[in-house]
Every structure is written in structure tokens, then in C-alpha cells.
Design a protein around this motif. Structure first.
Motif, mmCIF file in Angstrom:
data_model
loop_
_atom_site.group_PDB
_atom_site.id
_atom_site.type_symbol
_atom_site.label_atom_id
_atom_site.label_comp_id
_atom_site.label_asym_id
_atom_site.label_seq_id
_atom_site.Cartn_x
_atom_site.Cartn_y
_atom_site.Cartn_z
ATOM 1 N N SER A 1 0.839 -1.191 0.000
ATOM 2 C CA SER A 1 0.000 0.000 0.000
ATOM 3 C C SER A 1 0.875 1.243 0.000
ATOM 4 O O SER A 1 2.087 1.168 0.221
ATOM 5 N N LYS A 2 0.244 2.377 -0.239
ATOM 6 C CA LYS A 2 0.931 3.672 -0.139
ATOM 7 C C LYS A 2 1.459 3.865 1.279
ATOM 8 O O LYS A 2 2.575 4.337 1.492
ATOM 9 N N GLU A 3 0.647 3.470 2.267
ATOM 10 C CA GLU A 3 1.044 3.609 3.669
ATOM 11 C C GLU A 3 2.300 2.784 3.976
ATOM 12 O O GLU A 3 3.151 3.203 4.758
ATOM 13 N N ALA A 4 2.383 1.600 3.354
ATOM 14 C CA ALA A 4 3.557 0.747 3.604
ATOM 15 C C ALA A 4 4.829 1.421 3.091
ATOM 16 O O ALA A 4 5.883 1.346 3.727
ATOM 17 N N ILE A 5 4.717 2.100 1.946
ATOM 18 C CA ILE A 5 5.884 2.821 1.412
ATOM 19 C C ILE A 5 6.300 3.914 2.391
ATOM 20 O O ILE A 5 7.480 4.087 2.701
ATOM 21 N N LEU A 6 5.311 4.660 2.866
ATOM 22 C CA LEU A 6 5.597 5.726 3.841
ATOM 23 C C LEU A 6 6.288 5.156 5.066
ATOM 24 O O LEU A 6 7.308 5.676 5.531
ATOM 25 N N ARG A 7 5.746 4.050 5.595
ATOM 26 C CA ARG A 7 6.295 3.464 6.822
ATOM 27 C C ARG A 7 7.738 3.016 6.615
ATOM 28 O O ARG A 7 8.613 3.309 7.433
ATOM 29 N N VAL A 8 7.984 2.329 5.508
ATOM 30 C CA VAL A 8 9.337 1.830 5.230
ATOM 31 C C VAL A 8 10.317 2.992 5.065
ATOM 32 O O VAL A 8 11.429 2.971 5.605
ATOM 33 N N ALA A 9 9.918 4.033 4.327
ATOM 34 C CA ALA A 9 10.827 5.159 4.051
ATOM 35 C C ALA A 9 11.139 5.924 5.339
ATOM 36 O O ALA A 9 12.288 6.299 5.593
ATOM 37 N N LEU A 10 10.122 6.165 6.157
ATOM 38 C CA LEU A 10 10.344 6.897 7.409
ATOM 39 C C LEU A 10 11.210 6.079 8.359
ATOM 40 O O LEU A 10 12.101 6.604 9.026
ATOM 41 N N ASP A 11 10.948 4.772 8.392
ATOM 42 C CA ASP A 11 11.764 3.910 9.259
ATOM 43 C C ASP A 11 13.214 3.892 8.789
ATOM 44 O O ASP A 11 14.138 3.871 9.612
ATOM 45 N N ASP A 12 13.409 3.915 7.493
ATOM 46 C CA ASP A 12 14.758 3.917 6.923
ATOM 47 C C ASP A 12 15.518 5.166 7.387
ATOM 48 O O ASP A 12 16.656 5.088 7.878
ATOM 49 N N ALA A 13 14.887 6.327 7.251
ATOM 50 C CA ALA A 13 15.522 7.591 7.661
ATOM 51 C C ALA A 13 15.783 7.597 9.165
ATOM 52 O O ALA A 13 16.885 7.934 9.623
ATOM 53 N N LEU A 14 14.773 7.215 9.935
ATOM 54 C CA LEU A 14 14.894 7.283 11.398
ATOM 55 C C LEU A 14 15.925 6.278 11.919
ATOM 56 O O LEU A 14 16.712 6.600 12.816
ATOM 57 N N SER A 15 15.921 5.067 11.361
ATOM 58 C CA SER A 15 16.884 4.059 11.819
ATOM 59 C C SER A 15 18.307 4.523 11.561
ATOM 60 O O SER A 15 19.204 4.310 12.384
ATOM 61 N N ALA A 16 18.537 5.163 10.410
ATOM 62 C CA ALA A 16 19.879 5.644 10.088
ATOM 63 C C ALA A 16 20.303 6.750 11.054
ATOM 64 O O ALA A 16 21.444 6.770 11.540
ATOM 65 N N LEU A 17 19.389 7.673 11.347
ATOM 66 C CA LEU A 17 19.713 8.762 12.279
ATOM 67 C C LEU A 17 19.949 8.217 13.691
ATOM 68 O O LEU A 17 20.902 8.610 14.371
ATOM 69 N N GLU A 18 19.088 7.289 14.110
ATOM 70 C CA GLU A 18 19.258 6.689 15.437
ATOM 71 C C GLU A 18 20.565 5.898 15.512
ATOM 72 O O GLU A 18 21.255 5.916 16.533
ATOM 73 N N GLY A 19 20.905 5.227 14.406
ATOM 74 C CA GLY A 19 22.163 4.475 14.354
ATOM 75 C C GLY A 19 23.368 5.394 14.500
ATOM 76 O O GLY A 19 24.325 5.083 15.222
ATOM 77 N N ALA A 20 23.312 6.562 13.831
ATOM 78 C CA ALA A 20 24.414 7.530 13.928
ATOM 79 C C ALA A 20 24.540 8.054 15.357
ATOM 80 O O ALA A 20 25.651 8.272 15.861
ATOM 81 N N LEU A 21 23.405 8.228 16.011
ATOM 82 C CA LEU A 21 23.420 8.727 17.393
ATOM 83 C C LEU A 21 23.992 7.671 18.340
ATOM 84 O O LEU A 21 24.840 7.975 19.200
ATOM 85 N N ASP A 22 23.553 6.429 18.174
ATOM 86 C CA ASP A 22 24.094 5.334 19.002
ATOM 87 C C ASP A 22 25.611 5.237 18.830
ATOM 88 O O ASP A 22 26.350 5.038 19.801
ATOM 89 N N GLU A 23 26.045 5.392 17.579
ATOM 90 C CA GLU A 23 27.467 5.324 17.257
ATOM 91 C C GLU A 23 28.237 6.447 17.951
ATOM 92 O O GLU A 23 29.323 6.234 18.494
ATOM 93 N N ALA A 24 27.671 7.654 17.924
ATOM 94 C CA ALA A 24 28.324 8.812 18.557
ATOM 95 C C ALA A 24 28.482 8.587 20.055
ATOM 96 O O ALA A 24 29.512 8.919 20.652
#
Lengths: 207, 207
Positions: free
Chosen positions: B60-83
Motif C-alpha cells: 500500500s501507499k502507507e507501507a511505502i511511507l512506513r518503510v521510508a520513514l523507518d529507513d531515515a529514522l533508523s539511520a539517524l538513530e544508528g548515527a546517534l548510538d554510534e556517537a
């Protein structure tokens, strides 16, 4: 009339709007759900008006967009003209336009928020983007002059420095709420403080 | 596959997409015309697929939104954990997360752009906003620690300083184009240079 006062007026009963109130409420709806996703029927529902009553106030959805974008751009351009007229030295002009832009954002938050979200999907949006670009170029020229005058470090490209400084200013549309504890004057000071002095506490040269 | 490579693949003929390519192109369309204004039919047209072929790739359109937002957020959270894992001193953690966030924005520009435009119009959007808020709070805590350690000036409130610094970082979604003359590393240096040292050329105390 403020946004709160406008919404209070709506809650009080059958609304008797003026054109400015209709535009303010419409712009908020555009910001909440996206301009392209907002229909005239949505606007009428939000305002508690029939579509034909709405058309009594405004010609079209596009007209609301045009008026709101012009409002934001005219205020920003006015602040820039004022900065240029008030000072001869570039760094003073820069301080003036940053403070002026913060004041415009605080005073016209819905309109500037809408402006910053414009993507160029119509002639009206493209014209607004062109005016925004021209504004950016004029501010970049001030930053470049301040570098040439030796007031600003020149190891960051003027266009990048301008975009980063206005990145701070424009972020206000995401988190600043009028009437909160932080005043627009204080925010302008904070932006200029970071842009010019930075937050590092170590004496210059040691960091 | 990069965005350019994906679009080149599309232009070459009848597209044979994988799920990631479908999501990338869909997110770009959301960014161009607004998520709420984009229909599944619009997506199918853009991709040159029938709706049923599109549903073969994504639910669905919603699934695309969920995957894309999770992708961005996981990367940012990963960078923070790394820091946090890489450094014990708060100012080093701050330098690390600012550089990390710039790198994430540069690498995942469409996804982060989408994230920054989310307004909370659905459960998926509200969950993303909540994760973004939690990220902001964790970064604010680092800034507060750096103030307490005496590395950062404390005459600007930690939450305001954090928002202004990330105002610079997030502005990249508006003007940074991958492959241009300015590299992400250089941009991270420029943001940190302004945030920490400022652009003023006058010796500290004289400005």
C-alpha cells in the motif's frame, strides 16, 4: 486579528469572516494537510461555509496561495530593503536582515511556513520560488561583501554560509510557537550569536 | 542502486523494479507533490506499472511511507548510538552526531526529506514524529552535557541551540544535491565550524 482570535470567533457561532481571516485559516489547513491535497470543499468544511459563500470571499484556492505567498515574500523583501537602507557596512546589514527575517517569520508564521514548502508545482509556486531565489542571492551578496570587508571568515563559501544561517532562521517554522517563553528578539540574538560567535567556549585558536 | 541509476533503468524500457527501487521513486513523488496528494494511481503512472503490478511490490501507499520513514529514522538513530558509543566526552559526541546526521541526509536525501515534512496526519506519521522527538531529546541531552562540561557556552538554552544546529543540518534537504561540488564531509565541517566557532573574524571579546 490573531489566529487564536480568529478561531475563537469561529467557535462562537455562525462565522462572519473577512477575507483576511478566510486566508489565514485556509493557509493553516494547507500547512496541516498539504496544499495539493486540500480541496475547496475541505476549505469550506473547515470554515463552516458553503462553497458559494466561500467564493464570496476568495476567487479560488490558487488566489489564496498567491496572496499568502506574496504576503510572506513582500515582508521578507521589505526587511531586506530596510537592512540595505539602514546600514552601509555589510556585517550590519547582515545582522539587520537576520533579525528582520526572524521577526517576519514570527509575525507571519503560517504564510512563511507555506512559502518554505512550495515545490514549484504551478505558475504561482514557480513565481514564488523565483522571488525566494532572488532574495537568497541578495542576502548572499551581503555575506560576500562582509567577507570582502574582512568582518566574516571567508573559508566557507558565501552561498553555503547564507544557506546555513537561513537554515537556522527557517527552522523556526518547525518549532517556534508565538506566545511561548522565547521571544522573536531573543531568537534573533541566538541565531546571530551562533552564526557569528559560535558556541565553543574555548578561546579562539585553541579549539 | 542510486536514484539516477534507477531512473536510467526506467528510461531504458519496460521497467523491472525491485521493491527498493519502487520505494525510492515513490518517495521522490511524495516529496514533489505531497504525500497526501499522491494516489496509488499516480504512483503506478510514474512507475509505468499497472496498479496490480505495483501491488506486487508493495502492499500500500502507507507501507511505502512506513518503510521510508523507518529507513531515515533508523539511520539517524544508528548515527546517534554510534556517537554515544565512540566517545565519552559530550562535545566529541556532538561533533560525531552532527557529522553523522549530515552523512545520513546526504545518503538518504529523499527519505529524510519525507521525514522532515511529516505533519502527523496518520498513525504512521505520528509514530515517526514521536521517534524524531525522542532523537531530538537525546541530542539536546548531549548539548546540555557539553554545556555542563564547560565546552559549550550556556547562555543559549540547550534545546534552542540543538534546534538551531539541526536547522542548519536539516536545511540540506532544501538545497544540497548529491554529486555537486560540496561533499558531505565538507558540509559537516561547515556546520560544525559555524555552530562552534562562528563566522566572526574579530578576535573573541571584541565583537
Amino acid at each position: 486579528m490573531t489566529v487564536d482570535a480568529t478561531q475563537a470567533a469561529v467557535r462562537r457561532g455562525r462565522p462572519g469572516y473577512d477575507r483576511e481571516q478566510v486566508i489565514t485559516i485556509a493557509v493553516q489547513l494547507f500547512n496541516d494537510q498539504g496544499y495539493d491535497a486540500t480541496s475547496v470543499a475541505d476549505l469550506a468544511t473547515k470554515l463552516g461555509l458553503t462553497k458559494s459563500a466561500l467564493y464570496h470571499h476568495v476567487e479560488s484556492k490558487e488566489a489564496i496561495l498567491r496572496v499568502a505567498l506574496d504576503d510572506a515574500l513582500s515582508a521578507l523583501e521589505g526587511a531586506l530593503d530596510e537592512a540595505l537602507a539602514a546600514h552601509d557596512v555589510a556585517i550590519d546589514r547582515l545582522r539587520h536582515i537576520v533579525a528582520g527575517a526572524v521577526a517576519v517569520l514570527a509575525a507571519k508564521l503560517p504564510q512563511v511556513t507555506l512559502l518554505l514548502r512550495v515545490r514549484g508545482n504551478s505558475d504561482i509556486e514557480r513565481a514564488a520560488l523565483e522571488r525566494r531565489r532572488s532574495f537568497d542571492h541578495r542576502v548572499t551578496a551581503i555575506v560576500r561583501d562582509a567577507q570582502a570587508e574582512g568582518a566574516l571568515a571567508d573559508d566557507i563559501e558565501a552561498s553555503v554560509a547564507t544557506r546555513l544561517i537561513f537554515g537556522m532562521v527557517n527552522s523556526l517554522t518547525e518549532w517556534y510557537r508565538p506566545g511561548g517563553p522565547v521571544t522573536p528578539d531573543r531568537l534573533a540574538d541566538d541565531v546571530l550569536r551562533i552564526a557569528l560567535d559560535g558556541l565553543d567556549r574555548a578561546p579562539r585558536g585553541e579549539s
